[in-house]
Design a protein around this motif. Structure first.
Motif, short mmCIF file in Angstrom:
data_model
loop_
_atom_site.label_atom_id
_atom_site.label_comp_id
_atom_site.label_asym_id
_atom_site.label_seq_id
_atom_site.Cartn_x
_atom_site.Cartn_y
_atom_site.Cartn_z
N PRO A 2 0.82 -1.21 0.00
CA PRO A 2 0.00 0.00 0.00
C PRO A 2 0.86 1.26 0.00
N GLY A 3 0.34 2.28 -0.62
CA GLY A 3 1.02 3.57 -0.64
C GLY A 3 0.03 4.67 -0.96
N ILE A 4 0.34 5.87 -0.54
CA ILE A 4 -0.53 7.01 -0.80
C ILE A 4 0.30 8.18 -1.30
N ARG A 5 -0.37 9.10 -1.94
CA ARG A 5 0.28 10.35 -2.35
C ARG A 5 -0.22 11.44 -1.42
N VAL A 6 0.73 12.16 -0.85
CA VAL A 6 0.39 13.20 0.11
C VAL A 6 0.46 14.55 -0.58
N ASN A 7 -0.64 15.30 -0.46
CA ASN A 7 -0.66 16.66 -1.00
C ASN A 7 0.17 17.57 -0.10
N SER A 8 0.70 18.63 -0.66
CA SER A 8 1.54 19.53 0.13
C SER A 8 0.75 20.25 1.22
N GLU A 9 -0.55 20.46 1.01
CA GLU A 9 -1.36 21.18 1.99
C GLU A 9 -2.07 20.23 2.96
N GLU A 10 -1.95 18.93 2.76
CA GLU A 10 -2.67 17.96 3.57
C GLU A 10 -1.95 17.75 4.91
N PRO A 11 -2.69 17.77 6.02
CA PRO A 11 -2.07 17.51 7.32
C PRO A 11 -1.55 16.07 7.41
N PHE A 12 -0.50 15.91 8.19
CA PHE A 12 0.13 14.61 8.35
C PHE A 12 -0.84 13.58 8.93
N GLU A 13 -1.65 13.99 9.91
CA GLU A 13 -2.56 13.07 10.58
C GLU A 13 -3.56 12.45 9.60
N ILE A 14 -4.06 13.26 8.68
CA ILE A 14 -5.03 12.76 7.70
C ILE A 14 -4.36 11.79 6.73
N ALA A 15 -3.14 12.12 6.31
CA ALA A 15 -2.41 11.23 5.41
C ALA A 15 -2.11 9.90 6.10
N LEU A 16 -1.75 9.97 7.38
CA LEU A 16 -1.47 8.76 8.14
C LEU A 16 -2.73 7.90 8.27
N LYS A 17 -3.86 8.55 8.49
CA LYS A 17 -5.13 7.83 8.60
C LYS A 17 -5.47 7.12 7.29
N ARG A 18 -5.25 7.80 6.15
CA ARG A 18 -5.51 7.16 4.85
C ARG A 18 -4.58 5.98 4.63
N PHE A 19 -3.30 6.14 5.03
CA PHE A 19 -2.34 5.05 4.88
C PHE A 19 -2.73 3.84 5.72
N ARG A 20 -3.14 4.08 6.96
CA ARG A 20 -3.55 2.99 7.84
C ARG A 20 -4.75 2.24 7.28
N LYS A 21 -5.69 2.98 6.68
CA LYS A 21 -6.85 2.33 6.06
C LYS A 21 -6.42 1.41 4.93
N GLN A 22 -5.47 1.89 4.11
CA GLN A 22 -5.01 1.06 3.00
C GLN A 22 -4.26 -0.17 3.49
N VAL A 23 -3.46 0.00 4.54
CA VAL A 23 -2.72 -1.14 5.09
C VAL A 23 -3.71 -2.18 5.63
N GLU A 24 -4.72 -1.71 6.35
CA GLU A 24 -5.73 -2.62 6.90
C GLU A 24 -6.50 -3.32 5.79
N LYS A 25 -6.88 -2.56 4.77
CA LYS A 25 -7.63 -3.13 3.65
C LYS A 25 -6.79 -4.15 2.88
N GLY A 26 -5.50 -3.91 2.78
CA GLY A 26 -4.60 -4.81 2.07
C GLY A 26 -4.26 -6.07 2.84
N GLY A 27 -4.56 -6.09 4.14
CA GLY A 27 -4.29 -7.28 4.96
C GLY A 27 -2.84 -7.45 5.34
N VAL A 28 -2.08 -6.36 5.35
CA VAL A 28 -0.65 -6.45 5.64
C VAL A 28 -0.42 -6.85 7.10
N ILE A 29 -1.14 -6.23 8.01
CA ILE A 29 -0.93 -6.50 9.44
C ILE A 29 -1.33 -7.92 9.79
#
Length: 71
Positions: A2-29
């Protein structure tokens, strides 16, 4: 992987939340936890059989609920 693209204006917390969702959806953990320790083939077979029984029971419950609604 999983990977995400972070916008320059996007807060880190929101990007981290999107990344965690993708990791969970992908079944990595869950995959990592499953591979943490060796699992004997007999135990793996028991786990798979239990999962198959659980899926079957879930399917049967759905069918029964549909039949009850039709009356």
């Amino acid at each position: 992987m999983p990977g995400i693209r972070v916008n320059s204006e996007e807060p880190f917390e929101i990007a981290l939340k999107r990344f965690r969702k993708q990791v969970e959806k992908g079944g990595v953990i869950s995959d990592c936890r499953r591979r943490e320790a060796y699992e004997k083939p007999s135990i793996a077979k028991k786990r798979k059989d239990a999962a198959a029984r659980k899926r079957l029971m879930k399917r049967l419950r759905r069918v029964r609920m549909r039949e009850n609604r039709d009356f």
